[in-house]
Design an enzyme around this catalytic site. Structure first.
Site, PDB file in Angstrom:
ATOM      1  N   ARG A  84      -7.426  -0.952  -6.984  1.00 25.68           N
ATOM      2  CA  ARG A  84      -7.705   0.205  -6.118  1.00 25.68           C
ATOM      3  C   ARG A  84      -7.889   1.420  -7.029  1.00 25.68           C
ATOM      4  NH1 ARG A  84      -4.280   1.175  -0.763  1.00 25.68           N
ATOM      5  NH2 ARG A  84      -6.262   2.012  -0.035  1.00 25.68           N
TER       6      ARG A  84
ATOM      7  N   ARG B 180       0.865  -1.184   0.000  1.00 28.10           N
ATOM      8  CA  ARG B 180       0.000   0.000   0.000  1.00 28.10           C
ATOM      9  C   ARG B 180       0.902   1.235   0.000  1.00 28.10           C
ATOM     10  NH1 ARG B 180       2.229   2.228   3.626  1.00 28.10           N
ATOM     11  NH2 ARG B 180       0.590   3.777   3.539  1.00 28.10           N
TER      12      ARG B 180
ATOM     13  N   LYS C 228      -5.208  10.054   2.472  1.00 28.31           N
ATOM     14  CA  LYS C 228      -5.890   9.204   3.465  1.00 28.31           C
ATOM     15  C   LYS C 228      -6.954   9.971   4.234  1.00 28.31           C
ATOM     16  CE  LYS C 228      -5.496   5.703   4.069  1.00 28.31           C
ATOM     17  NZ  LYS C 228      -6.412   4.746   3.413  1.00 28.31           N
TER      18      LYS C 228
ATOM     19  N   GLN D  46      -2.374   2.840   9.788  1.00 25.17           N
ATOM     20  CA  GLN D  46      -1.087   2.935   9.087  1.00 25.17           C
ATOM     21  C   GLN D  46      -0.107   3.838   9.850  1.00 25.17           C
ATOM     22  OE1 GLN D  46      -4.076   3.156   7.614  1.00 25.17           O
ATOM     23  NE2 GLN D  46      -4.053   2.472   5.492  1.00 25.17           N
TER      24      GLN D  46
ATOM     25  N   ASP E  52      -2.190  10.653  -2.528  1.00 26.49           N
ATOM     26  CA  ASP E  52      -2.486   9.606  -3.519  1.00 26.49           C
ATOM     27  C   ASP E  52      -2.738  10.190  -4.893  1.00 26.49           C
ATOM     28  OD1 ASP E  52      -3.299   8.441  -0.766  1.00 26.49           O
ATOM     29  OD2 ASP E  52      -2.981   6.748  -2.120  1.00 26.49           O
TER      30      ASP E  52
END
Ligand code: MRU
Length: 332
Positions: A88, A48, A241, A189, A230
């Site tokens: 994803r 990830r 996130k 995370q 991202d």
């Protein structure tokens, strides 16, 4: 310098992924033997972090083409690429890396070209993180308190991370500073990965729950926030996130600089703004965890921070205002 284990390895034309679901308790690698295993690894967050997903997908796509006959090459490559991209939806690095290989493969039709391109993407990522570290280093002064969210560290890329690269740079230079790490619900995370990798490197870290960021900022204990991303859209909106937007709003209220580390592979010039970026929704079980209640759950994995809340973006070419990211990256 990061002390974290390598996120992925390409050895003898085979892909091995660090199983990030098991961290920090166990360091174990999975041998990814086929495309379905790669899809599963990306979908389940075994691997990830936006750049790491792109690199893993590039290797997996190349590997899937090793024994394909030339007559079927183009068609199989296109189908495998679309399948991998569906693992994803939000991090643009996945589509960016896969599309890059498709372009080369359609033109040259050879496995060796694809595996070399995947290795290049991997090597370039390491150099990019180093450059982000150099450019962002001046933001972290002696005695500063930095806050970060999720994991945009070594484990999310090939080395040094993006948001953590200025931290590793200053730590190596002997500059003392401290980092607050949001635990980052629901998959932790921050707690499992960022706090672990920074502490292993000897950086002074304090773990906080996500809902404590306002308190530490209100106490004047945060000098700046640095997060990864991202996807940054053409206008400078930042997708990262879930919980990143909360931090940006808090920074605006408490007058704390809010920086985003963004490699060029994460910039999406073809999407005008954050409103049309697909935001991944994940399983209710991730939020329910040990709670008995079986009430409905809303579990978006990412949010959109509008360009106006971003103080600056740290790229491999330098720091710019968020709205100027296109000219910063496209002029190269
Ligand atoms: O769901 P994840 O763990 O893949 O989300 C990761 C993040 O949101 C990171 O901040 C982002 O990918 C940047 S990684 C350099």
């Amino acid at each position: 310098m990061t002390a974290a284990p390598e996120t992925l390895r390409w050895e003898d034309d085979e892909l091995y992924l660090l199983d990030q679901r098991r961290l920090p308790h166990e360091v174990a690698y999975l041998h990814i033997k086929d495309l379905a295993a790669a899809w599963e690894a990306i979908h389940t967050l075994t691997v990830r972090g936006a750049p790491a997903i792109g690199i893993a997908a590039a290797y997996a796509l190349a590997r899937s083409m090793r024994d394909v006959e030339s007559g079927n090459f183009g068609e199989t490559l296109a189908a495998n690429a679309e399948y991998l991209k569906s693992a994803r939806p939000t991090a643009v690095n996945l589509a960016w890396a896969v599309d890059k290989l498709v372009g080369l493969g359609q033109a040259q039709g050879q496995y060796e070209v694809l595996s070399a391109a995947a290795c290049e993407i991997h090597a370039a990522d390491t150099a990019i993180c180093t450059a982000i570290g150099k450019h962002g280093a001046a933001l972290i002064q002696e005695g500063n308190n930095v806050l970060t969210h999720c994991n945009a560290g070594s484990l999310a890329v090939s080395r040094h991370g993006t948001a953590t690269a200025p931290m590793y740079h200053q730590h190596d230079a002997g500059v003392p500073f401290h980092v607050f790490v949001d635990e980052t619900r629901p998959l932790y995370q921050g707690a499992r990965l960022t706090a672990w990798e920074l502490a292993q490197a000897g950086i002074d870290v304090t773990l906080i729950c996500d809902n404590m960021a306002a308190t530490v900022m209100s106490q004047g204990r945060v000098d700046l926030v640095i997060v990864g991303t991202d996807r940054v859209t053409a206008n400078g909106d930042v997708i990262n996130k879930i919980g990143t937007l909360n931090l940006a709003v808090l920074c605006n209220h408490y007058d704390v600089p809010f920086y985003v580390a963004c490699p060029s592979s994460t910039y999406d010039a073809s999407t005008a703004d954050g409103s049309s970026v697909p935001i991944e929704e994940r399983s209710a079980e991730e939020v329910r965890q040990t709670h008995a209640a079986s009430v409905p759950v809303f579990n978006p994995a990412f949010d959109v921070t509008p360009v106006g809340l971003v103080t600056g973006i740290i790229t491999e070419h330098g720091i710019c205002e968020a709205a100027a990211i296109g000219s910063m990256l496209q002029s190269r």
